[in-house]
Design an enzyme around this catalytic site. Sequence first.
Site, mmCIF file in Angstrom:
data_model
loop_
_atom_site.group_PDB
_atom_site.id
_atom_site.type_symbol
_atom_site.label_atom_id
_atom_site.label_comp_id
_atom_site.label_asym_id
_atom_site.label_seq_id
_atom_site.Cartn_x
_atom_site.Cartn_y
_atom_site.Cartn_z
ATOM 1 C CB VAL A 149 -0.934 0.029 1.221
ATOM 2 C CG1 VAL A 149 -1.841 1.262 1.168
ATOM 3 C CG2 VAL A 149 -1.772 -1.236 1.292
ATOM 4 C CG ASP B 47 -7.938 -11.257 5.341
ATOM 5 O OD1 ASP B 47 -7.679 -11.901 6.386
ATOM 6 O OD2 ASP B 47 -7.071 -10.647 4.697
#
Length: 321
Positions: free
Chosen positions: A29, A153
């Site tokens: 990210v 998740d």
Amino acid sequence: MDFELRVIEAITNNFADDQIVGSGGYGVVYRATHEGEEIAVKKLRQLPGLGDKQFDSEFRNLRNIRHQNVVRLIGYCYESRHKYMDHNGDLVFAQIMERVLCFEYMHGGSLDEHIQDKSCGLEWPTCYKIIKGTSEGLNHLHNSQGKHIYHLDLKPGNILLDESMTPKIGDLGLSRLVASTKTRQTEMRDGTLGFVPPEYIKDGFISKKFDVFSLGVIIIKMLAGNKNYVRCSEIPPEQFIQLVSENWTKKLQEKTGHSSHEIDILGVTSCVGIALRCVDNDRNKRPCINDIVHELDQLEAKLKAMSLASDVSKDPIAEQL
């Protein structure tokens, strides 16, 4: 929004290391700015089984999700490029698929930064705000779309916080995309095995109770801490709730000027009780997420009524009446 790869490379300074804000099993990210808005750019790793049409279809489904407790997906990039790469000592001209997802940027970081060994480093009102908001976001995904959307998740690292500590469920699109490849999730994850239910570990079974189990683990870790979490499966529920209650009582008593904590303790123990039912090994005994939200609404109303009654009883004028 469909981003061109050249635009993504420009705003991330060609995916520069100094713009990295996180990484995991799915990708890296980067923090970037696009048209005056800070965004999080996630460059995905190579995901087996994920094709062009599948990626585009799944993203278009997810981009329509709008909820205050779900991180907003802004756009994506899906482009192929050819480059020379080393393959077993030989230089080959290979086709590389570049997949990028762009999200709103969350300045408060993630929940896992606040969970400690014995409890959450945050005050109880903030803890409750995160529990309630995460539950409402999950309820929206499960029940408010044209079809059920499971996260698959959910973990503290995927619960992101804004400046006011409002929680937003993150990495939704990625989890959904990976799930659609029919690849076993445990092979795609990095260190999140403790958040998946036993029926998935045993048989790869996925249902709406998958995310509920993950939510229960998160709540227990928040309120009991990482070290104490393992004890929830070693001792009776009543004893575990008492353990958490005693720890929070000590924590609240240490706060200067905190004269009354009974209401907060009731909130803590009630949430732990809900969480323990969420992590039941029998998925049929776990509550549905809409039932959890309903219970939290009732709890909130009860705590507010108790707080109001407590304030009235402390009013010197009311005492004379």
